[in-house]
Design a protein around this motif. Structure first.
Motif, PDB file in Angstrom:
ATOM      1  N   THR A 242       0.846  -1.196   0.000  1.00 45.94           N
ATOM      2  CA  THR A 242       0.000   0.000   0.000  1.00 45.94           C
ATOM      3  C   THR A 242       0.882   1.247   0.000  1.00 45.94           C
ATOM      4  O   THR A 242       2.085   1.169   0.245  1.00 45.94           O
ATOM      5  CB  THR A 242      -0.923   0.034   1.237  1.00 45.94           C
TER       6      THR A 242
ATOM      7  N   GLU B  35       1.182   5.203   1.584  1.00 44.60           N
ATOM      8  CA  GLU B  35       0.714   6.097   2.629  1.00 44.60           C
ATOM      9  C   GLU B  35       1.554   7.376   2.617  1.00 44.60           C
ATOM     10  O   GLU B  35       2.530   7.474   1.865  1.00 44.60           O
ATOM     11  CB  GLU B  35       0.819   5.424   4.015  1.00 44.60           C
ATOM     12  N   THR B  36       1.173   8.309   3.452  1.00 45.64           N
ATOM     13  CA  THR B  36       1.933   9.547   3.605  1.00 45.64           C
ATOM     14  C   THR B  36       2.400   9.667   5.052  1.00 45.64           C
ATOM     15  O   THR B  36       1.587   9.593   5.978  1.00 45.64           O
ATOM     16  CB  THR B  36       1.089  10.773   3.244  1.00 45.64           C
TER      17      THR B  36
ATOM     18  N   THR C 167       5.466  10.463   0.569  1.00 43.15           N
ATOM     19  CA  THR C 167       4.783   9.247   0.141  1.00 43.15           C
ATOM     20  C   THR C 167       5.689   8.051   0.364  1.00 43.15           C
ATOM     21  O   THR C 167       6.842   8.034  -0.078  1.00 43.15           O
ATOM     22  CB  THR C 167       4.401   9.328  -1.341  1.00 43.15           C
TER      23      THR C 167
END
Length: 309
Positions: free
Chosen positions: A179, A181-182, A187
């Motif tokens: 996945t 995400e931040t 990122t």
């Protein structure tokens, strides 16, 4: 502390062997690592390290080729360039997917410091429960990772982006999920690896970078690093040993033994059941019990100990 004397270098010069020069690690780099880590292995200039390996491999190959007649025990088909072969294999895997190669795009900018690290804060209770209840999971705080100085922040980000697209194509294990995400406005890629075979706990790896570092680590440590929450160089353990360190080093290995007292505790906690099983085996032999009766006896002892825990 160790030194190596190359002695006379005429033979090395005959084969155009480049005697490598190493540079010192930067103590300030350790400030980027969380202060509670148990083990740190710091080095510098991955690019130069790879170049030295390849140069040494080339020198050894030429030496063997010239003097193979003097060493009849050396097989002619013996591989003389395993490192270059390994790099070629990696390139064959990642280049079709990412367009990157190891030497031209990955290690070419890694001229700063890097460090491997591990944090292990085990609980004696969780270790005992994992022994007596292997079908259940009990939390153990294990953090591991690699941090590399981002001497070229754009290249570091390119590696993260490339891995984000490459990992799902390279891995054929459908149980591993990827996945995005931040974290701290960056990122990152999150790789979730479920428990499997010898790996009794799930692993969540984060791959990300900022203007200072490229990091591949378990979630909590990666989050701390990307948020600038370091401070290892001011930790109590490192501060204690710092006066004994050389002023210039090309590598550093640090181990904080304070966090490994659990070994003694675990031994004390696990020793009684092991001794009881040994006594059960002895009693079984003296009583002439068959294998099933011995198993029943051991099962009863194990269950009694588990209830007491």
């Amino acid at each position: 502390d160790s030194t190596n004397n190359l002695g006379e270098s005429e033979l090395l010069q005959q084969f155009d062997y480049l005697i490598p020069n190493t540079k010192s690690t930067n103590p300030e780099f350790l400030s980027l690592i969380p202060e509670d880590v148990s083990i740190v292995i710091q080095g510098t200039d991955i690019q130069a390290y790879v170049d030295r390996l390849l140069e040494t491999e080339r020198f050894q190959a030429e030496l063997m080729e010239k003097y193979v007649a003097l060493f009849p025990t050396i097989p002619e088909e013996m591989e003389t360039a395993p490192i270059q072969a390994a790099i070629t294999t990696i390139d064959d895997i990642i280049q079709p997917v990412t367009g990157l190669t190891v030497q031209d795009n990955i290690v070419n900018w890694m001229t700063g410091d890097y460090a491997y690290f591990l944090t292990y804060e085990p609980s004696i209770n969780s270790m005992l429960f994992n022994y007596y209840y292997p079908d259940q999971q009990f939390e153990q705080n294990i953090e591991v990772g690699l941090i590399i100085e981002a001497t070229d922040a754009d290249q570091a980000r390119m590696i993260v982006d490339s891995l984000g697209s490459a990992i799902p194509l390279i891995l054929d294990d459908l149980t591993i999920t990827i996945t995005h995400e931040t974290i701290a406005d960056n990122t990152v890629i999150v790789v979730n690896i479920p428990p499997k075979d010898l790996l009794s706990i799930p692993i969540e790896l984060v791959i990300g970078s900022n203007d200072k570092v490229l990091v591949i680590a378990t979630r909590q440590t990666a989050t701390d690093i990307l948020n600038g929450q370091g401070g290892f160089n001011s930790s109590a353990g490192y501060t204690k040993v710092q006066p004994r360190l050389l002023s210039e080093m090309d590598s550093l290995t640090y181990i904080n033994t304070d966090g490994f007292d659990f070994v003694v505790d675990a031994s004390v906690g696990l020793l009684p059941p092991l001794m009881d099983n040994m006594m059960a085996n002895l009693q079984s032999q003296l009583a002439g019990e068959n294998e099933q009766e011995l198993t029943d006896r051991q099962t009863a002892i194990f269950e009694q100990q588990r209830q007491s825990i």
